[in-house]
Design an enzyme around this catalytic site. Structure first.
Site, mmCIF file in Angstrom:
data_model
loop_
_atom_site.group_PDB
_atom_site.id
_atom_site.type_symbol
_atom_site.label_atom_id
_atom_site.label_comp_id
_atom_site.label_asym_id
_atom_site.label_seq_id
_atom_site.Cartn_x
_atom_site.Cartn_y
_atom_site.Cartn_z
ATOM 1 N N LYS A 134 0.832 -1.207 0.000
ATOM 2 C CA LYS A 134 0.000 0.000 0.000
ATOM 3 C C LYS A 134 0.866 1.257 0.000
ATOM 4 O O LYS A 134 0.611 2.203 -0.748
ATOM 5 C CB LYS A 134 -0.942 -0.030 1.213
ATOM 6 N N ASP A 181 1.694 -1.051 11.955
ATOM 7 C CA ASP A 181 0.372 -1.477 11.467
ATOM 8 C C ASP A 181 0.032 -2.914 11.866
ATOM 9 O O ASP A 181 -1.073 -3.391 11.609
ATOM 10 C CB ASP A 181 0.303 -1.348 9.938
ATOM 11 N N ARG A 184 -7.757 -3.084 9.363
ATOM 12 C CA ARG A 184 -6.892 -4.015 10.105
ATOM 13 C C ARG A 184 -7.586 -4.561 11.360
ATOM 14 O O ARG A 184 -7.279 -5.674 11.801
ATOM 15 C CB ARG A 184 -5.559 -3.356 10.455
HETATM 16 C C1 S3P Z 1 2.395 4.840 6.224
HETATM 17 C C2 S3P Z 1 2.898 5.253 7.421
HETATM 18 C C3 S3P Z 1 2.333 4.830 8.707
HETATM 19 C C4 S3P Z 1 1.407 3.635 8.572
HETATM 20 C C5 S3P Z 1 0.472 3.766 7.403
HETATM 21 C C6 S3P Z 1 1.272 3.906 6.113
HETATM 22 C C7 S3P Z 1 3.031 5.325 4.974
HETATM 23 O O1 S3P Z 1 1.574 5.907 9.253
HETATM 24 O O2 S3P Z 1 0.663 3.450 9.755
HETATM 25 O O3 S3P Z 1 -0.376 2.645 7.297
HETATM 26 O O4 S3P Z 1 2.784 4.759 3.906
HETATM 27 O O5 S3P Z 1 3.804 6.293 5.058
HETATM 28 P P1 S3P Z 1 2.260 7.066 10.159
HETATM 29 O O6 S3P Z 1 3.105 7.893 9.311
HETATM 30 O O7 S3P Z 1 1.091 7.821 10.720
HETATM 31 O O8 S3P Z 1 3.024 6.327 11.216
#
Ligand code: S3P
Length: 448
Positions: A28, A327, A403
């Site tokens: 993702k 995550d 999730r």
């Molecule tokens: C992500 C960063 C994370 C993660 C999210 C995806 C990204 O969030 O929890 O699912 O792709 O940069 P945070 O930056 O809030 O930690």
């Protein structure tokens, strides 16, 4: 309510061994960045293995609204004809990022140093999440932001007409904030410097280098100091998106707790800033091996082989590992319920501001399923009951969080009584093939 339609209540029941190959979707984080950086390059970027989950589709639609030509060629193959750094047009509609914090925060960064005004919105979950963590540094570039109280969406950003580069220390471990600042720095003259005390996922840095930007990372006493030279011409790329370790976590953890299981999850991205769950599971005694370790598209990749592990034990998860598995705590708490002893998870305050308050959402459902959970602001502890001893029988709220929904459905594959969720709809944001994929392995998942 599901983010896009009526709620989809679902139930998962104990099943026979999970066996076979689980081909999980594309990553993702890398999928969002492929579309956004592709839109900021000059010429045509081609992408294979793109995650076609709702979150990423919303980002693709947004890039189209900014003037990029985003084309779906079928089977995960996409192209993006970019408009170049500073070439974004002003969208003539509100940018709806649906459920996606990554989408909205990265796009805010990408437009913040262009002279355009953009209004952002999302679903009920996204509209409740904090955006000041992104707009605070973006205003240093000269961008203005006006949103609802508490820095929440809907929110309008007025991009800087004469952006200046910034030096910014990210106050919380957040790849989204780091990435927003770097993307904003692309259209600011001179050097933008981002400092992060704790290492978070580094896909943006790797991909910016791949697209031809001048970017370097230095490890210092303050942490990682990332320096980006602004106003490059980004060159289009061919990107093969590795499969998502955060999605792989669900079949991997399911196989660990369902008796007799033996599952291969091929081609998983194992960037060290993402792979903390697998290290943790091995420390708990999981029968989990990496096969065919290799590098693909600048990212380490391997096939995961996982077998039922009846003798898992609870552990202390090191605080410094939190960012690399942020995550994965919901599904880890499920595995911890089937382990013997306590699993203590400190340093996880960020879990409270994800798609839902993930500590609260999981603790509530686990307790209803007979598991003891204690929690504080930035920690939680699950007392495992050991294999075969988890009652289950709860109906849990997904809170618009993919999730959370998937975690409780995996739990129901090994509890004494079925587990239900009020809404499996959000699963489509990140893992649209979860139901058929788990069903093919042998899971008993039903829509009620
Ligand atoms: C992500 C960063 C994370 C993660 C999210 C995806 C990204 O969030 O929890 O699912 O792709 O940069 P945070 O930056 O809030 O930690």
């Amino acid at each position: 309510m599901s983010s896009h339609g009526d709620p989809i209540p679902m139930t998962s029941s104990a099943c026979g061994p999970l066996t076979g190959t689980a081909e999980v979707p594309g990553d993702k984080s890398i999928s969002h960045r492929s579309l956004i950086l592709g839109a900021m390059a000059v010429g045509e970027t081609t992408i294979t293995g793109l995650l076609e989950g709702q979150d990423v589709l919303d980002t693709g639609r947004a890039m189209q609204a900014f003037g990029a030509d985003v084309v779906n060629h079928g089977s995960g193959s996409w192209s993006v004809h970019g408009v170049g750094v500073g070439g974004f047009a002003e969208p003539d509609q509100v940018i709806d990022c649906g459920n996606s914090g990554t989408g909205v925060r990265l796009i805010m960064g990408a437009m913040a140093t262009s002279p355009i005004s953009v209004t952002f919105s999302g679903d009920a979950s996204l509209n409740g999440r904090p955006m000041a963590r992104v707009t605070d540094p973006l205003t240093l570039f000269g961008c203005k932001a006006v949103g609802r109280s508490g820095g929440r969406l809907p929110m309008t950003l007025v991009g800087a007409v004469d952006p200046v580069p910034v030096e910014y220390t990210v106050p919380m471990p957040s790849a989204q904030v780091k990435s927003a600042v770097l993307l904003a720095g692309l259209n600011a003259p001179g050097q933008t410097v981002v400092i992060e005390a704790e290492a978070t996922r580094d896909h943006t840095e790797r991909m910016l280098a791949g697209f031809g930007a001048e970017i370097s990372t230095e490890i210092t006493d303050e942490g990682r100091v990332i320096t980006l030279t602004g106003q490059p011409e980004l060159k289009p790329l061919h990107i093969e998106v590795p499969r998502d370790p955060s999605s792989a976590a669900f079949p991997v953890c399911a196989a660990l707790i369902v008796p007799g299981s033996d599952v291969v999850v091929p081609n998983i991205g194992l960037n060290p800033t993402r792979a903390g769950l697998f290290t943790t599971l091995r420390e708990m005694g999981a029968d989990l091996t990496y096969e065919n370790e290799r590098a693909e598209g600048g990212e380490p990749v391997a096939d995961l082989r996982v077998r039922f592990s009846p003798d898992l034990t609870g552990i202390e998860v090191p605080e410094e590992r939190a960012a690399s598995m942020i995550d994965e705590y919901p599904i880890l708490s499920v595995v911890a319920s089937f382990a013997k002893g306590q699993t203590h998870m400190p340093g996880v305050k960020e879990l409270r501001v994800k798609e839902s308050d993930r500590i609260d959402a999981m603790a509530t459902g686990l307790r209803a399923a007979g598991v003891t959970v204690e929690d504080g602001l930035d920690w939680w502890t699950v007392t495992g009951l050991g294999h075969g001893n988890v009652t289950g029988g709860a109906t849990c709220a997904s809170h618009l969080d993919h999730r959370i929904a998937m975690s409780f459905l995996v739990m129901g594959m090994a509890t004494q009584r079925s587990m239900s969720v009020d809404d499996g709809g959000p699963i489509a944001t990140s893992f649209p093939i979860f139901e058929p994929l788990m069903g093919k392995l042998g899971a008993d998942l039903r829509r009620n």
